[in-house]
Design a protein around this motif. Structure first.
Motif, PDB file in Angstrom:
ATOM      1  N   MET A 150       0.836  -1.244   0.193  1.00  0.00           N
ATOM      2  CA  MET A 150       0.116  -0.164  -0.202  1.00  0.00           C
ATOM      3  C   MET A 150       0.981   1.188   0.144  1.00  0.00           C
ATOM      4  N   VAL A 151       0.426   2.238  -0.623  1.00  0.00           N
ATOM      5  CA  VAL A 151       1.121   3.384  -0.533  1.00  0.00           C
ATOM      6  C   VAL A 151       0.412   4.738  -0.254  1.00  0.00           C
ATOM      7  N   LEU A 152       0.585   5.528   0.865  1.00  0.00           N
ATOM      8  CA  LEU A 152       0.188   6.443   1.110  1.00  0.00           C
ATOM      9  C   LEU A 152       0.828   7.757   0.471  1.00  0.00           C
ATOM     10  N   CYS A 153      -0.076   8.547  -0.384  1.00  0.00           N
ATOM     11  CA  CYS A 153       0.507   9.537  -1.590  1.00  0.00           C
ATOM     12  C   CYS A 153      -0.346  10.857  -0.907  1.00  0.00           C
ATOM     13  N   THR A 154       0.435  11.769  -0.378  1.00  0.00           N
ATOM     14  CA  THR A 154      -0.073  13.004   0.315  1.00  0.00           C
ATOM     15  C   THR A 154       0.881  14.257   0.228  1.00  0.00           C
ATOM     16  N   GLY A 155       0.055  15.324   0.107  1.00  0.00           N
ATOM     17  CA  GLY A 155       1.000  16.538   0.248  1.00  0.00           C
ATOM     18  C   GLY A 155       1.622  17.073   1.526  1.00  0.00           C
ATOM     19  N   ARG A 156       1.317  16.575   2.493  1.00  0.00           N
ATOM     20  CA  ARG A 156       1.897  16.703   3.772  1.00  0.00           C
ATOM     21  C   ARG A 156       3.420  16.277   3.819  1.00  0.00           C
ATOM     22  N   PRO A 157       4.272  17.065   4.895  1.00  0.00           N
ATOM     23  CA  PRO A 157       5.668  16.671   5.171  1.00  0.00           C
ATOM     24  C   PRO A 157       5.602  15.282   5.441  1.00  0.00           C
ATOM     25  N   LEU A 158       6.718  14.651   5.365  1.00  0.00           N
ATOM     26  CA  LEU A 158       6.826  13.055   5.997  1.00  0.00           C
ATOM     27  C   LEU A 158       6.713  13.068   7.239  1.00  0.00           C
ATOM     28  N   ASN A 159       7.124  13.938   8.258  1.00  0.00           N
ATOM     29  CA  ASN A 159       7.142  13.969   9.687  1.00  0.00           C
ATOM     30  C   ASN A 159       5.862  14.017   9.964  1.00  0.00           C
ATOM     31  N   ALA A 160       4.871  14.502   9.200  1.00  0.00           N
ATOM     32  CA  ALA A 160       3.245  14.803   9.718  1.00  0.00           C
ATOM     33  C   ALA A 160       2.702  13.425   9.228  1.00  0.00           C
ATOM     34  N   VAL A 161       3.117  12.307   8.707  1.00  0.00           N
ATOM     35  CA  VAL A 161       2.578  11.376   8.302  1.00  0.00           C
ATOM     36  C   VAL A 161       3.003  10.029   8.660  1.00  0.00           C
ATOM     37  N   LEU A 162       4.107  10.110   9.399  1.00  0.00           N
ATOM     38  CA  LEU A 162       4.581   8.800   9.960  1.00  0.00           C
ATOM     39  C   LEU A 162       3.773   8.208  11.120  1.00  0.00           C
ATOM     40  N   ASP A 163       3.134   8.867  11.673  1.00  0.00           N
ATOM     41  CA  ASP A 163       1.966   8.199  13.057  1.00  0.00           C
ATOM     42  C   ASP A 163       1.046   7.383  12.090  1.00  0.00           C
ATOM     43  N   TYR A 164       0.623   8.061  11.021  1.00  0.00           N
ATOM     44  CA  TYR A 164      -0.393   7.212   9.989  1.00  0.00           C
ATOM     45  C   TYR A 164       0.231   5.866   9.689  1.00  0.00           C
ATOM     46  N   VAL A 165       1.411   6.040   9.091  1.00  0.00           N
ATOM     47  CA  VAL A 165       2.194   4.668   8.833  1.00  0.00           C
ATOM     48  C   VAL A 165       2.215   3.721  10.032  1.00  0.00           C
ATOM     49  N   ASP A 166       2.397   4.167  11.174  1.00  0.00           N
ATOM     50  CA  ASP A 166       2.610   3.075  12.280  1.00  0.00           C
ATOM     51  C   ASP A 166       1.131   2.737  12.634  1.00  0.00           C
ATOM     52  N   GLN A 167       0.029   3.607  12.745  1.00  0.00           N
ATOM     53  CA  GLN A 167      -1.213   3.080  13.049  1.00  0.00           C
ATOM     54  C   GLN A 167      -1.746   2.131  12.032  1.00  0.00           C
TER      55      GLN A 167
END
Length: 230
Positions: free
Chosen positions: A1-18
């Motif tokens: 699966m790939v998360l593709c977002t406009g957000r900075p990396l550090n702002a999505v790492l929690d979602y990757v873990d969740q």
């Protein structure tokens, strides 16, 4: 699966873990396509940004128009302190380091993007005042009602996804994508199947191939359950 977002990396790492996206086939594309990396070891597969001189025209525009400006490298945010105070930190609401810095003290390094963050009505007026030169020098997109993004020319989610697909020897005929906002438009057009979320803008719903429920209604999961049964 790939998360593709406009957000900075550090702002999505929690979602990757969740979501426990740490398998070999799990990747993240951030900065609207400017950074592609493998989740399990944070290996960067693709990265593209801008130099400080390339951002000078945008700084001058913000100064002349009395606007705020935040400049992001690939790990933190620099609110430009000699301009109007920005609301980006409150709007982003993410765990990422903000380092207030005057333009003259901004380091000479590679930057992922710049942000003008202000109230929606004021941002409407900003978009109307953008010159042809700015539109040529940057890929400009509105990712949220309060956020206008300035990326390197041609960089968007399609750009990052294209790099990742090429890495696997695939193309856009192998892509199923979900989106809800302006910065998802190119991705949904290029995908074999582009799916609009129930909370998507009318423009996104019009260009998508299919539609699912909203984010709050588990729209992605519901669509995938039905898709796997086809």
């Amino acid at each position: 699966m790939v998360l593709c977002t406009g957000r900075p990396l550090n702002a999505v790492l929690d979602y990757v873990d969740q979501l426990d996206l740490h398998e070999a086939a799990d990747y993240t594309i951030t900065f609207n396509g400017g950074l592609v990396l493998r989740n399990r070891d944070q290996q960067v597969l693709f990265q593209h940004g801008m130099s400080k001189p390339q951002l000078s025209a945008l700084y001058q525009f913000a100064k002349q128009q009395q606007l705020p400006l935040d400049v992001l490298n690939f790990s933190q945010v620099y609110p430009v302190t000699d301009l109007v105070k920005s609301i980006y930190q409150q709007t982003l609401r993410a765990t990422i380091k903000f380092v207030p810095t005057a333009w003259g003290q901004l380091p000479q390094q590679t930057y992922a993007k710049a942000i003008i963050a202000t109230q929606p009505q004021q941002l409407d007026a900003v978009v109307a005042r953008l010159s042809n030169e700015l539109r040529h020098d940057y890929h400009i997109m509105r990712s949220q009602p309060k956020i206008l993004e300035f990326l390197p020319p041609k960089v968007d989610k399609v750009y990052g996804l294209g790099a990742l697909l090429s890495y696997f020897g695939w193309d856009f005929s192998n892509l199923l994508a979900f989106g809800d906002a302006e910065n998802d438009a190119g991705m949904l057009r290029q995908a074999k199947i582009g799916v609009a979320m129930g909370n998507a803008t009318p423009e996104i719903k019009q260009l998508a191939d299919e539609e699912t429920a909203t984010n709050d209604q588990d729209g992605v999961a519901l669509f995938l359950e039905k898709f796997m049964k086809r």
